[in-house]
Design an enzyme around this catalytic site. Structure first.
Site, PDB file in Angstrom:
ATOM      1  N   GLY A  83       6.371  11.845   2.631  1.00  7.62           N
ATOM      2  CA  GLY A  83       6.782  12.101   4.005  1.00  7.62           C
ATOM      3  C   GLY A  83       6.920  10.830   4.816  1.00  7.62           C
TER       4      GLY A  83
ATOM      5  N   GLU B 242       0.828  -1.217   0.000  1.00  6.20           N
ATOM      6  CA  GLU B 242       0.000   0.000   0.000  1.00  6.20           C
ATOM      7  C   GLU B 242       0.854   1.256   0.000  1.00  6.20           C
ATOM      8  OE1 GLU B 242      -3.018   1.723  -0.806  1.00  6.20           O
ATOM      9  OE2 GLU B 242      -3.810  -0.015   0.276  1.00  6.20           O
TER      10      GLU B 242
ATOM     11  N   GLY C 149      12.296  19.355   1.473  1.00  7.21           N
ATOM     12  CA  GLY C 149      12.324  17.903   1.547  1.00  7.21           C
ATOM     13  C   GLY C 149      11.241  17.224   0.747  1.00  7.21           C
TER      14      GLY C 149
ATOM     15  N   LYS D  95       3.285   4.148 -10.324  1.00  8.34           N
ATOM     16  CA  LYS D  95       2.106   3.971  -9.484  1.00  8.34           C
ATOM     17  C   LYS D  95       0.868   3.620 -10.315  1.00  8.34           C
ATOM     18  CE  LYS D  95       4.068   7.117  -6.077  1.00  8.34           C
ATOM     19  NZ  LYS D  95       4.075   8.490  -5.500  1.00  8.34           N
TER      20      LYS D  95
ATOM     21  N   ASP E 219       7.734   8.585 -11.616  1.00  8.05           N
ATOM     22  CA  ASP E 219       7.196   8.060 -10.354  1.00  8.05           C
ATOM     23  C   ASP E 219       5.686   7.802 -10.443  1.00  8.05           C
ATOM     24  OD1 ASP E 219       7.415   7.821  -7.175  1.00  8.05           O
ATOM     25  OD2 ASP E 219       5.768   9.197  -7.615  1.00  8.05           O
TER      26      ASP E 219
ATOM     27  N   GLY F  25       1.227   7.353  -0.906  1.00  4.72           N
ATOM     28  CA  GLY F  25       1.511   7.621   0.498  1.00  4.72           C
ATOM     29  C   GLY F  25       0.457   7.083   1.445  1.00  4.72           C
TER      30      GLY F  25
ATOM     31  N   GLU G   4      13.644  15.379  -4.441  1.00  2.00           N
ATOM     32  CA  GLU G   4      14.991  14.844  -4.312  1.00  2.00           C
ATOM     33  C   GLU G   4      16.009  15.799  -4.933  1.00  2.00           C
ATOM     34  OE1 GLU G   4      15.626  12.165  -2.648  1.00  2.00           O
ATOM     35  OE2 GLU G   4      13.567  11.447  -2.387  1.00  2.00           O
TER      36      GLU G   4
END
Length: 420
Positions: free
Chosen positions: A298, A124, A182, A200, A196, A129, A185
Site C-alpha cells: 500500500g 527499509e 489493488g 526480500k 517477490d 512494507g 498486480e
C-alpha cells in the site's frame, strides 16, 4: 527539525502507488522540514494527482541537480533503478529506494559503491512494507547470533490465501478479488510465484547473516496451483497455508534460505497474519523469539517506510553490515530436505510428479477431497523441477517449520541429519 535549517530538498523518481503515498505523507507533515522539489516520471500521459508542470520526464535531470539534498527512487523497473541508484552513489549522494528486485540482484555492488564513493543507500521500504525489519536487524541485532529469520513477506499472496480460507473459493476468484482491491498486480506472477518474497529474503540475508545470495539460486515455490481442497484440508487439521520465506542457521553454522507455502498452526505467530499484512519472526540466540507485524503493501504504509529512511539519511544513518566480515557459507539445497505436501487435481499427473520428486507410490493419500501426497523431498529435487511444477499447476507446501540450529542438531544426533 531545527527551525533555522532550510527544508531538506528531495528528488522523487517515480510517482506510482509508493511515490504518491510518500509525497502525500510529506505534504501532510510540513513540520518535518521536507520538500519534494522535483519529481521524475516515465509516462507523459498517465493521469496524476498533480499538474503536469510538476513532473520531469528525465530522471537523469534529478541526478544532475546539485541543489537536491537526496534522492528517493520508487520505480518498478529494476534495471533502470539500478542504473539510477548506482549513478547517484558514484556521485556520493544519499538515496532511499524501495526496489527489492534491484537490490536482490545488485546488493554486493551497491554496498561496494557506498564504501568507495561515500554515498549512502537505505532501503527499509523494500522489505515488508511498514515493518522496520532491516533497521531492527542492522542496529538492534547486529552482534547477536540469529537462529532464524522467517515470515510472510508478501501481502498479495497472503490476501489470496486468506480469502480462499474465508470463502472456500478457489484460487482464480480470490486472485481476481485481490487485483480488484489493488493488492495484486494485473500480472501477478512475481507475487503469486513467490519471486517477490525471494528478493526480500535475499536482502535480509545480508543483514541477518552478512551473506550475499544470488536470488536465482534460492528455492521459491508459489501458490499458482493451490486449490480449495488444499485450503480445506489444512483447515480440517486446524492449520492455514501461508507463503513463508525463511533464513535458517544450520547445525554446522552454514545458512540456508527458501521460500515456499507452508502449513502453520495456531502455535505460530504467522497463523493470525491475514490479508495484506506481513509478519516477521526473529529467533535470536540470547533474546529469544521476536515477532513484528504490519501492513506489507500500500502507498501509505510503504511510503511511511520511505519517509523513515529519508529522515534517517538526514541524521546521517548508514547500514553497518556488521556481519559481513565473518559471514558463514550458504547451503541452499545440497543435502537438505523438507517434509512436503504435494497436490494436483489429476491423479495421473500427481503420480508422475511423485517420480520427479523421488517419492514412492505409497506416499499417495486419499480423503473426501481427493488425492494428495506427503513425504520427505530433497530441496535439490524441488529446485531442479521448480519450473515444471509451476508450469503444470502442482502445489507443494512444507508441512513443518524448518528447525533452527539447536533443534536440527538434535535431529541429526538421532540419525535424521538430512531432514531439515
Amino acid at each position: 527539525m531545527n527551525p533555522t535549517q532550510p527544508p531538506l530538498r528531495i528528488g522523487l523518481i517515480g510517482f506510482g502507488c509508493v511515490g504518491q503515498g510518500f509525497y502525500d505523507i510529506v505534504q501532510r507533515q510540513p513540520e518535518l522540514g521536507l520538500t519534494v522539489t522535483r519529481i521524475a516520471v516515465k509516462s507523459p500521459t498517465k493521469p496524476r494527482t498533480l499538474p503536469a508542470e510538476r513532473f520531469s520526464l528525465q530522471a537523469d535531470d534529478l541526478l544532475a541537480d546539485p541543489e537536491l539534498d537526496l534522492l528517493v527512487e520508487v520505480i518498478d523497473d529494476a534495471t533502470e533503478a539500478f542504473r539510477l541508484v548506482s549513478a547517484a552513489l558514484r556521485q556520493g549522494r544519499r538515496v532511499a529506494t524501495a526496489n527489492k528486485a534491484m537490490l536482490a540482484r545488485h546488493l554486493p555492488e551497491l554496498v561496494r559503491l557506498q564504501a568507495e564513493c561515500g554515498g549512502t543507500l537505505l532501503y527499509e521500504a523494500a522489505v515488508c512494507g511498514s515493518i522496520p525489519v532491516i533497521r531492527t536487524l542492522d542496529q538492534y541485532f547486529s552482534h547477536e547470533p540469529l537462529r532464524a529469520v522467517s515470515g510472510i513477506f508478501n501481502g498479495s499472496s497472503n490476501y489470496v490465501l486468506t480469502r480462499m480460507g474465508e470463502d472456500g473459493s478457489d484460487y482464480g476468484p480470490a486472485l481476481a478479488e485481490a487485483q480488484a482491491q489493488g493488492f495484486a498486480e494485473t500480472d501477478p506472477a512475481l507475487d503469486m510465484g513467490a519471486f517477490d518474497p525471494r528478493s526480500k529474503a535475499v536482502i535480509l540475508a545480508a543483514h541477518a547473516y552478512g551473506v550475499f545470495l544470488n536470488p536465482e539460486q534460492v528455492l521459491n515455490l508459489g501458490i499458482e496451483g493451490v486449490g480449495a481442497a488444499d485450503i480445506a484440508r489444512a483447515a480440517a487439521h486446524g492449520q492455514k497455508i501461508k507463503v513463508v520465506a525463511g533464513l535458517y542457521r544450520l547445525p554446522d553454522g552454514r545458512v540456508t534460505a527458501l521460500v515456499t507455502p507452508q502449513l502453520v498452526g495456531p502455535e505460530s505467530p504467522l497463523y493470525a497474519v491475514d490479508r495484506e499484512f506481513n509478519g516477521v519472526v526473529l529467533e535470536a540466540e540470547f533474546a529469544g523469539a521476536q515477532f513484528l507485524r504490519g501492513r506489507g503493501a500500500g502507498g501509505h504504509p510503504t511510503g511511511s517506510a520511505v519517509l523513515a529512511d529519508v529522515l534517517a539519511l538526514r541524521r546521517g544513518l548508514r547500514y553497518g553490515y556488521a556481519r559481513q566480515a565473518a559471514a558463514p557459507a550458504a547451503q541452499l539445497t545440497q543435502g537438505l530436505a523438507v517434509e512436503a505436501y504435494v497436490s494436483h487435481p489429476d491423479v495421473g499427473a500427481l503420480r508422475e510428479v511423485l517420480t520427479w520428486l523421488e517419492l514412492p507410490p505409497e506416499s499417495l493419500r486419499t480423503d473426501e477431497r481427493g488425492t494428495y501426497a506427503t513425504g520427505p523431498v530433497a530441496l535439490e529435487q524441488l529446485f531442479a523441477w521448480r519450473k515444471e511444477l509451476r508450469a503444470n499447476g502442482v502445489f507443494v507446501a512444507r508441512l513443518h517449520e524448518v528447525p533452527t540450529a539447536a533443534a536440527a542438531a538434535h535431529a541429526w544426533a538421532q540419525g535424521t541429519a538430512e531432514l531439515v
